[in-house]
Design a protein around this motif. Structure first.
Motif, PDB file in Angstrom:
ATOM      1  N   PRO A  50      23.856  39.759  -1.144  1.00 32.23           N
ATOM      2  CA  PRO A  50      24.683  38.565  -0.874  1.00 32.23           C
ATOM      3  C   PRO A  50      24.707  38.196   0.613  1.00 32.23           C
ATOM      4  CG  PRO A  50      25.835  40.060  -2.344  1.00 32.23           C
ATOM      5  CD  PRO A  50      24.615  40.786  -1.851  1.00 32.23           C
ATOM      6  N   LEU A  51      24.790  39.202   1.477  1.00 35.68           N
ATOM      7  CA  LEU A  51      24.774  38.931   2.916  1.00 35.68           C
ATOM      8  C   LEU A  51      23.433  38.336   3.339  1.00 35.68           C
ATOM      9  CD1 LEU A  51      26.065  39.168   5.742  1.00 35.68           C
ATOM     10  CD2 LEU A  51      25.047  41.463   5.866  1.00 35.68           C
ATOM     11  N   MET A  52      22.345  38.914   2.860  1.00 34.71           N
ATOM     12  CA  MET A  52      21.013  38.423   3.235  1.00 34.71           C
ATOM     13  C   MET A  52      20.757  37.004   2.706  1.00 34.71           C
ATOM     14  SD  MET A  52      19.622  40.659   5.136  1.00 34.71           S
ATOM     15  CE  MET A  52      17.862  40.809   5.109  1.00 34.71           C
ATOM     16  N   GLY A  53      21.449  36.646   1.629  1.00 38.42           N
ATOM     17  CA  GLY A  53      21.286  35.308   1.059  1.00 38.42           C
ATOM     18  C   GLY A  53      22.131  34.248   1.733  1.00 38.42           C
ATOM     19  N   THR A  54      22.869  34.636   2.757  1.00 38.43           N
ATOM     20  CA  THR A  54      23.715  33.689   3.477  1.00 38.43           C
ATOM     21  C   THR A  54      22.851  32.587   4.085  1.00 38.43           C
ATOM     22  OG1 THR A  54      25.255  35.460   4.030  1.00 38.43           O
ATOM     23  CG2 THR A  54      25.399  33.439   5.334  1.00 38.43           C
ATOM     24  N   ILE A  55      23.196  31.361   3.794  1.00 43.99           N
ATOM     25  CA  ILE A  55      22.451  30.212   4.317  1.00 43.99           C
ATOM     26  C   ILE A  55      22.984  29.876   5.709  1.00 43.99           C
ATOM     27  CG2 ILE A  55      21.864  27.782   3.960  1.00 43.99           C
ATOM     28  CD1 ILE A  55      20.610  29.700   1.908  1.00 43.99           C
ATOM     29  N   LEU A  56      22.116  29.922   6.691  1.00 42.85           N
ATOM     30  CA  LEU A  56      22.490  29.607   8.069  1.00 42.85           C
ATOM     31  C   LEU A  56      22.276  28.136   8.394  1.00 42.85           C
ATOM     32  CD1 LEU A  56      20.862  32.728   9.760  1.00 42.85           C
ATOM     33  CD2 LEU A  56      23.248  32.431   9.058  1.00 42.85           C
ATOM     34  N   ALA A  57      21.250  27.575   7.821  1.00 39.76           N
ATOM     35  CA  ALA A  57      20.912  26.157   7.981  1.00 39.76           C
ATOM     36  C   ALA A  57      20.128  25.771   6.738  1.00 39.76           C
ATOM     37  CB  ALA A  57      20.084  25.942   9.239  1.00 39.76           C
ATOM     38  N   GLY A  59      17.465  25.515   4.336  1.00 43.21           N
ATOM     39  CA  GLY A  59      16.143  26.118   4.295  1.00 43.21           C
ATOM     40  C   GLY A  59      16.000  27.396   5.106  1.00 43.21           C
ATOM     41  N   LEU A  60      17.100  27.884   5.723  1.00 37.03           N
ATOM     42  CA  LEU A  60      17.044  29.088   6.545  1.00 37.03           C
ATOM     43  C   LEU A  60      18.158  30.045   6.147  1.00 37.03           C
ATOM     44  CD1 LEU A  60      15.807  30.621   8.975  1.00 37.03           C
ATOM     45  CD2 LEU A  60      17.523  29.467  10.386  1.00 37.03           C
ATOM     46  N   SER A  61      17.766  31.149   5.532  1.00 40.42           N
ATOM     47  CA  SER A  61      18.750  32.175   5.185  1.00 40.42           C
ATOM     48  C   SER A  61      18.701  33.289   6.233  1.00 40.42           C
ATOM     49  CB  SER A  61      18.455  32.753   3.802  1.00 40.42           C
ATOM     50  OG  SER A  61      17.254  33.485   3.821  1.00 40.42           O
ATOM     51  N   LEU A  62      19.704  34.148   6.189  1.00 39.52           N
ATOM     52  CA  LEU A  62      19.744  35.286   7.097  1.00 39.52           C
ATOM     53  C   LEU A  62      18.543  36.194   6.858  1.00 39.52           C
ATOM     54  CD1 LEU A  62      21.272  36.847   9.276  1.00 39.52           C
ATOM     55  CD2 LEU A  62      22.544  37.989   7.440  1.00 39.52           C
ATOM     56  N   CYS A  63      18.118  36.316   5.617  1.00 35.63           N
ATOM     57  CA  CYS A  63      16.969  37.149   5.281  1.00 35.63           C
ATOM     58  C   CYS A  63      15.695  36.644   5.966  1.00 35.63           C
ATOM     59  CB  CYS A  63      16.784  37.191   3.770  1.00 35.63           C
ATOM     60  SG  CYS A  63      15.474  38.290   3.227  1.00 35.63           S
ATOM     61  N   ILE A  64      15.472  35.361   5.925  1.00 38.97           N
ATOM     62  CA  ILE A  64      14.284  34.796   6.558  1.00 38.97           C
ATOM     63  C   ILE A  64      14.344  34.998   8.069  1.00 38.97           C
ATOM     64  CG2 ILE A  64      13.066  32.633   7.057  1.00 38.97           C
ATOM     65  CD1 ILE A  64      13.868  31.716   4.223  1.00 38.97           C
ATOM     66  N   LEU A  65      15.512  34.789   8.645  1.00 42.17           N
ATOM     67  CA  LEU A  65      15.672  34.959  10.092  1.00 42.17           C
ATOM     68  C   LEU A  65      15.431  36.410  10.508  1.00 42.17           C
ATOM     69  CD1 LEU A  65      16.470  33.671  12.798  1.00 42.17           C
ATOM     70  CD2 LEU A  65      18.819  34.319  12.269  1.00 42.17           C
TER      71      LEU A  65
END
Length: 98
Positions: A50-57, A59-65
């Motif tokens: 759930p934390l990694m799936g947090t949407i930061l912007a 198309g940009l999740s915490l996981c991708i970042l």
């Protein structure tokens, strides 16, 4: 790569061993940092979905970042090693090999 004819082992054994130990320490330290980054990311990916799936912007999740940060971090660690080798290791080896 050093060839045996380039080193007079009788005179420079202790200095060469010190350089070799220093190189090993740097390599092990940088490897430990890389392992911590990678396994930290993979642990979060496995256990904190759930934390990694947090949407930061959009198309940009915490996981991708964080995944991109691991890749960039590995390049930075490589750069640190290259700079260290050029400034300290290579000149020390040149002093021994003449």
């Amino acid at each position: 790569m050093l060839s045996p004819d380039k080193i007079d082992l009788r005179d420079d054994v202790s200095e060469f061993e010190a350089i070799s130990r220093n190189k090993s320490r740097v390599a092990i330290s940088l490897s430990a940092v890389m392992i911590a980054m990678y396994f930290g990311f993979m642990s979060m990916f496995a256990f904190a979905k759930p934390l990694m799936g947090t949407i930061l912007a959009p198309g940009l999740s915490l996981c991708i970042l964080l995944g991109a940060s691991v890749i960039v971090g590995s390049f930075l660690l490589c750069l640190v090693y290259v700079v260290w080798a050029n400034r300290f290791y290579d000149p020390a080896v040149r002093r021994i090999t003449g």
